[in-house]
Design an enzyme around this catalytic site. Sequence first.
Site, PDB file in Angstrom:
ATOM      1  CG  ASP A   1       8.552  -1.325   4.323  1.00  0.00           C
ATOM      2  OD1 ASP A   1       8.121  -0.934   5.418  1.00  0.00           O
ATOM      3  OD2 ASP A   1       8.047  -2.272   3.684  1.00  0.00           O
TER       4      ASP A   1
ATOM      5  CG  HIS B   1       1.841  -0.635  -1.180  1.00  0.00           C
ATOM      6  ND1 HIS B   1       0.487  -0.878  -1.078  1.00  0.00           N
ATOM      7  CD2 HIS B   1       2.306  -0.524   0.097  1.00  0.00           C
ATOM      8  CE1 HIS B   1       0.152  -0.902   0.202  1.00  0.00           C
ATOM      9  NE2 HIS B   1       1.233  -0.693   0.928  1.00  0.00           N
TER      10      HIS B   1
END
Length: 460
Positions: A398, A345
Amino acid sequence: MSSVDRLIARTLGIAEDRVTDTLEYQSIREWDSLGHVSLMVALEGAYGVVVDDERLLALRSVAAIRAFAGGHTPKTAPAPEAAERTTVHRGLEGISFDHTSITRIDGAAGTLEYRGYSIHDLAEHASFEEVGYLLIHGELPDAAALETFEKELRAARALPGPVLDLARSLAHARPMEALRTCVSALGAFGPQRERGTDETYEQAREAGIALIAQIPMIVAAHHAFRSGREPLVPAEETSHADAFLTALLGERPTPAAVRFLNKGLIVHADHSANASAFTARVAIGCRAGMTAALTAAVAAFGGSVHGGAAERVVGLIDQVGSPERAGTHVAELRRRGEPVMGFGHRVYRTEDPRVRHLRATVVELSEERGDTRGLDILDAVSAAMQPYHRHGVAPNVDLYAGLAYRLLGLPDDLAVSLFVVGRTAGWVAQALEQQSNNVLIRPLLDYMGPQGREFPTAAR
């Protein structure tokens, strides 16, 4: 070519002649966040050093890595042209463009808060309606305020007939394409402003609350049409998560499914100045109005490196095939210089704090359906990625979300649209905050092309 140059080329999977001083992190596709961590791991192994967070942030160019490794001595003084250039922060990384009181993220500590409340407390104890109210109004609602907000959402669910017709006509389209088009169309059916007048804050908030209710119904209606059935209208008294799942599935969902979606909507609700939220702020900062701002946000979110990544993660389960193949699959992806979807991320240096809540609901759904294969595969991939966790390439939001949608019997291409259903509340809050103290967002570009060229008039 030096040994460190060969290490860079080999780790990134690029030709050696591409390793130059001007090559930087994120300047090429191969040098993404996971590629950068792979470089740091390779440096640690080759030179017997520990790349801490400070070094990881400093070693973001070939020139810096060469200097660190001692392979080349950097120039002591920049060329005159370079000295005059503006410092450029590509992608606006590390730049704060405004103040906010909506969402706080501490990437190093793995902290996520909405209006000061921990995502862990909200995910475990709040309803989506409470979190939506919190994001928009700044405080958690009391019983009366919550009831009023719930009534506002329920009253706004019904879609205009022409928008439903449009969704029907787009049954052939991908869900995000249909969603973007239908959200834009909603702007033609809301309250119309007089010519030359801007949307007021109160009008923008009213439009935003309506969009929180209507966007799920667009997703559900389009899915119904492409599935060959008419949209199911949920009972008026049902909660936001229950109503959406009922309309989406065409039948009443199980309590576990409703719990998952409620939690999923909460953890997806906002994430500060991500690309789509920034896009919404730019649009409403131009006084384009709330519906236009969210149309722009949906368009940005559909990109493959933003929300579009959610759909690609689900394919990881099929690519790996079994838990026993996880280590081999990860090694092969890294050998080819390809990312492992669902990991890493731009903000978090540790595990994404949203992951634990989505994984917990996936465990519940898997057990309810007697199918833990997908969960076992993703857990095995996470274990294979463990060496990269220390450098911030840990599971992200996700990883488990797509599997949950698959367990609900939904197609993989709905993953991004379902993410949008939760994120809408955050976009509305971000747009309202921008409008409340607006400034036109207008950054600069550092021009590096030719100057003063003469147009060849004689040749004409």
